[in-house]
Design a protein around this motif. Sequence first.
Motif, short mmCIF file in Angstrom:
data_model
loop_
_atom_site.label_atom_id
_atom_site.label_comp_id
_atom_site.label_asym_id
_atom_site.label_seq_id
_atom_site.Cartn_x
_atom_site.Cartn_y
_atom_site.Cartn_z
N MET A 162 0.83 -1.19 0.00
CA MET A 162 0.00 0.00 0.00
C MET A 162 0.85 1.22 0.00
O MET A 162 0.83 2.00 -0.91
N GLY A 163 1.62 1.32 1.07
CA GLY A 163 2.64 2.34 1.02
C GLY A 163 3.49 2.04 -0.18
O GLY A 163 4.02 2.94 -0.84
N ASP A 164 3.57 0.73 -0.45
CA ASP A 164 4.35 0.33 -1.61
C ASP A 164 3.75 0.92 -2.85
O ASP A 164 4.42 1.22 -3.82
N MET A 165 2.44 1.05 -2.77
CA MET A 165 1.72 1.48 -3.96
C MET A 165 2.16 2.88 -4.35
O MET A 165 2.49 3.16 -5.49
N ALA A 166 2.19 3.77 -3.35
CA ALA A 166 2.58 5.15 -3.60
C ALA A 166 3.99 5.16 -4.16
O ALA A 166 4.30 5.87 -5.13
N ASN A 167 4.80 4.30 -3.59
CA ASN A 167 6.18 4.24 -3.98
C ASN A 167 6.31 3.79 -5.42
O ASN A 167 7.08 4.36 -6.21
N GLN A 168 5.52 2.77 -5.72
CA GLN A 168 5.56 2.21 -7.05
C GLN A 168 5.18 3.24 -8.10
O GLN A 168 5.82 3.36 -9.13
N GLU A 169 4.16 4.02 -7.75
CA GLU A 169 3.72 5.07 -8.65
C GLU A 169 4.91 5.99 -8.92
O GLU A 169 5.21 6.33 -10.05
N ALA A 170 5.56 6.39 -7.82
CA ALA A 170 6.63 7.35 -7.95
C ALA A 170 7.68 6.83 -8.90
O ALA A 170 8.22 7.56 -9.72
N ILE A 171 7.94 5.53 -8.85
CA ILE A 171 9.01 5.01 -9.67
C ILE A 171 8.57 4.75 -11.08
O ILE A 171 9.23 5.14 -12.03
N SER A 172 7.40 4.12 -11.23
CA SER A 172 7.00 3.81 -12.60
C SER A 172 6.64 5.08 -13.36
O SER A 172 6.72 5.13 -14.58
N ALA A 173 6.23 6.12 -12.61
CA ALA A 173 5.91 7.36 -13.30
C ALA A 173 7.17 8.19 -13.51
O ALA A 173 7.14 9.21 -14.17
N GLY A 174 8.27 7.76 -12.91
CA GLY A 174 9.53 8.49 -13.03
C GLY A 174 9.84 8.71 -14.49
O GLY A 174 10.05 7.77 -15.24
N PRO A 175 9.81 9.95 -14.92
CA PRO A 175 9.77 10.23 -16.34
C PRO A 175 11.14 10.05 -16.99
O PRO A 175 12.16 10.41 -16.41
N PHE A 233 -10.75 -4.20 -11.85
CA PHE A 233 -10.14 -3.65 -13.06
C PHE A 233 -8.98 -2.72 -12.72
O PHE A 233 -8.03 -2.61 -13.49
N MET A 234 -9.07 -2.04 -11.57
CA MET A 234 -7.95 -1.21 -11.16
C MET A 234 -6.70 -2.06 -10.96
O MET A 234 -5.62 -1.75 -11.45
N VAL A 235 -6.89 -3.17 -10.24
CA VAL A 235 -5.77 -4.06 -9.98
C VAL A 235 -5.20 -4.58 -11.30
O VAL A 235 -3.99 -4.64 -11.51
N LEU A 236 -6.11 -4.91 -12.21
CA LEU A 236 -5.71 -5.48 -13.49
C LEU A 236 -4.94 -4.48 -14.35
O LEU A 236 -3.88 -4.79 -14.91
N THR A 237 -5.45 -3.25 -14.45
CA THR A 237 -4.77 -2.26 -15.29
C THR A 237 -3.42 -1.89 -14.68
O THR A 237 -2.45 -1.66 -15.41
N GLU A 238 -3.35 -1.86 -13.37
CA GLU A 238 -2.09 -1.55 -12.72
C GLU A 238 -1.04 -2.60 -13.07
O GLU A 238 0.11 -2.30 -13.39
N TRP A 239 -1.51 -3.85 -13.03
CA TRP A 239 -0.60 -4.95 -13.36
C TRP A 239 -0.14 -4.84 -14.82
O TRP A 239 1.03 -4.98 -15.12
N ALA A 240 -1.09 -4.56 -15.70
CA ALA A 240 -0.75 -4.47 -17.12
C ALA A 240 0.26 -3.34 -17.35
O ALA A 240 1.18 -3.45 -18.16
N ARG A 241 0.07 -2.24 -16.62
CA ARG A 241 0.97 -1.10 -16.80
C ARG A 241 2.39 -1.45 -16.37
O ARG A 241 3.36 -1.16 -17.07
N ILE A 242 2.50 -2.14 -15.25
CA ILE A 242 3.83 -2.51 -14.78
C ILE A 242 4.48 -3.48 -15.74
O ILE A 242 5.64 -3.35 -16.11
N LYS A 243 3.68 -4.43 -16.25
CA LYS A 243 4.21 -5.40 -17.22
C LYS A 243 4.74 -4.68 -18.46
O LYS A 243 5.83 -4.98 -18.92
N SER A 244 3.96 -3.73 -18.96
CA SER A 244 4.40 -3.09 -20.20
C SER A 244 5.60 -2.19 -19.92
O SER A 244 6.49 -2.06 -20.76
#
Lengths: 382, 307
Positions: A1-14, A346-357
């Motif tokens: 969860m906290g991981d979630m915020a973190n993950q966003e920060a990294i995967s969105a890292g431009p 679907f949120m969980v699913l799209t998040e997974w797809a985004r990380i995969k891609s």
Amino acid sequence: MGDMANQEAISAGPVERPAAWRRYGKEFWRHFAPVVYGLAAGGVLLLILGKNPITFYWTTIESGLLSWNGLMQTLIRLAPLLLMSAGFIVAFQAGLWNIGGDGQFLMAAAVVGGLGASMVGAMPVWLALVILCIIGFVVGGAWTIVPSALKAYYGMNEIITSLMMAYLGTNLANYLIKGPFITDVGFVPQTNVIPFADLLPNIPGTRIHVGIIIALLVLAVVHYMQTRTGYGLRLRILGANPKAAVHAGINVKRDIMSSFALSGALIGLAAAVEVLGVWGYVRADWNPAFGMTLFAIVFLAGLNVMVVIPFVFFFAIIQIGGHEAARVVGLPNDFLLLLVGLILFFMVLTEWARIKSAVSKKLKKTGAGSGPGTDKAVTDGR
Amino acid sequence: MDAEFWAAVIAGAILAGMPLLLAALGEMVSEQAGILNIGLEGMMLFGAYGGFVVANWTGSSWLGFLGALIAGMAVAMLMVVFCVRMGRDQIVVGIAILLSMQGLTSLLHQVQFGESYPRLDGVPSIPIPGLSKIPVIGPSVFDQPLMFYIGIVLIFVVGWVLNKTNLGLNIRAAGWKPVALDNAGVDVLKIRTIAVLVTGGLAGLGGGYMAIIAAGVFVPFMTHGQGFIAIVIAMLARGRSVWVLIGSFLFGIALSITTALQLVGVQVSTDLINMLPFLVVILALALFARQSYLPAALALPFERGKR
């Protein structure tokens, strides 16, 4: 969860920055796509059941947003929902699972409802309302002390303890309403009624009480706290990595206790606003059970208090309009729970797809996938 | 307080405790494997619905339980796909399962039984020769439907598997140190998949017990937060299945004692009595609080090659 915020920060890292509007558009779609998919899946389900999905969704929008009456009800509902989601976000960002929101809500509601009428009679109305809001705030916060102390001092899992406190709170609230706070009004046990004229004042020209303004102000303060203050930063570190927080010299015990209490307090304030703005009394066994569904909304919004506003608005429309829509197509109201559940999936699913891609893009860029180290930068946020 | 009262308390505790027992037993297995199953209540509800539909349709309570088992496992498949295979957040998925199953069962119930409200016939109970003749305890404990005895046996079977077999060792390793299990050449995801499916099956049976034996009907939201109580029981049991038995029946007593008290004419506040078990748990936790009593890798997804 906290991981979630973190993950966003990294995967969105431009790596390269597209134009601002495209970025925002993308961001918006990222949050909103699961809603679209979820509603579509719900529509398919309606079709299978032989109901007309268009009628359902159109009635929802019509009676929750487009009619003056429905819009006002939606905006009134927004106040407790927004405050409660702010409460959840404060705890979740600090990595604390405050599952007991409904208990905090009901305890605060029972105390505010029980004391309300006599306080309004005993002092100037505005003062009574302010004090009652503070009481709700304090009671909600106090109801978190046991789980947060057990978490801070013994490392006890707060999911189990806050749940226990939620059941305790639900029953104790009922006991208070049927016991010390009971009146002889009505058939169902309930508290004294605050006169309609003494409830929270309305925004001029509408029937919307000022709760929504309180909620928006609180949201702004929480946003400021999270993004611009040292306390907010400490909580985010705590959420992202509690061990690192200890090593960084953060007083983890104090921060766990205070953020948990703030979370409960905001939920208590939500209850106070709902009781003082809409009802004026509390009935036994009243439980709007906003907690679990708001969980979903808060996650859809990526634990961001600003992003949560449109989501909660949308959810309030569905709650208000969906009620009518369910009646029109002849479905139980609980269909809405299914919709929220589908949206979450679907949120969980799209998040997974985004990380995969993101991983596969990264692999293409760096050449062949050379061992487990390659996807580290992208996925190791968890 | 006469014999009639205690017989009513015990019988009520068993009726209310069995669904808790089955679900908590399941939850314990998946917690030991490192999967925190917040959606347990959803699995129970769908199990209750599935069990009721099949039992109503075939007229056989056994097929009903089979349906409950399969229904619970079907919901557990969601957890397997999202949490075990994709490694997504278990709490978010658990809540998604809970909400969608609450909505789905209520919806299906309305569409199918909205007008007819069928009831199931009672399930015959099987008295154990000799034991059922003991006063008070006999008729309330040793004269139960066969499913009750199966549930009690399951407690010991699960305890034995978890603590004495290779599979149990693997399950516990998947929860405590999945990396070590992986290094030992065992597929962590497979072990966790098995554990979650077992959980779903047992939770489904628990729901089925509610619908087929305890109530004889399916009512939307009939699990009433019992899935969450089962989660708490499982967390307190820490992998020791006999504790599940004790915990479930203690909660069962609390859930049924008000009715028993009313039966003998004592009026007490339901709300205060309902608080008792939770109060006891909180006090017990505060007094005997310990640092590490949950599996180390609980609620953490496992992905190979990642530290």
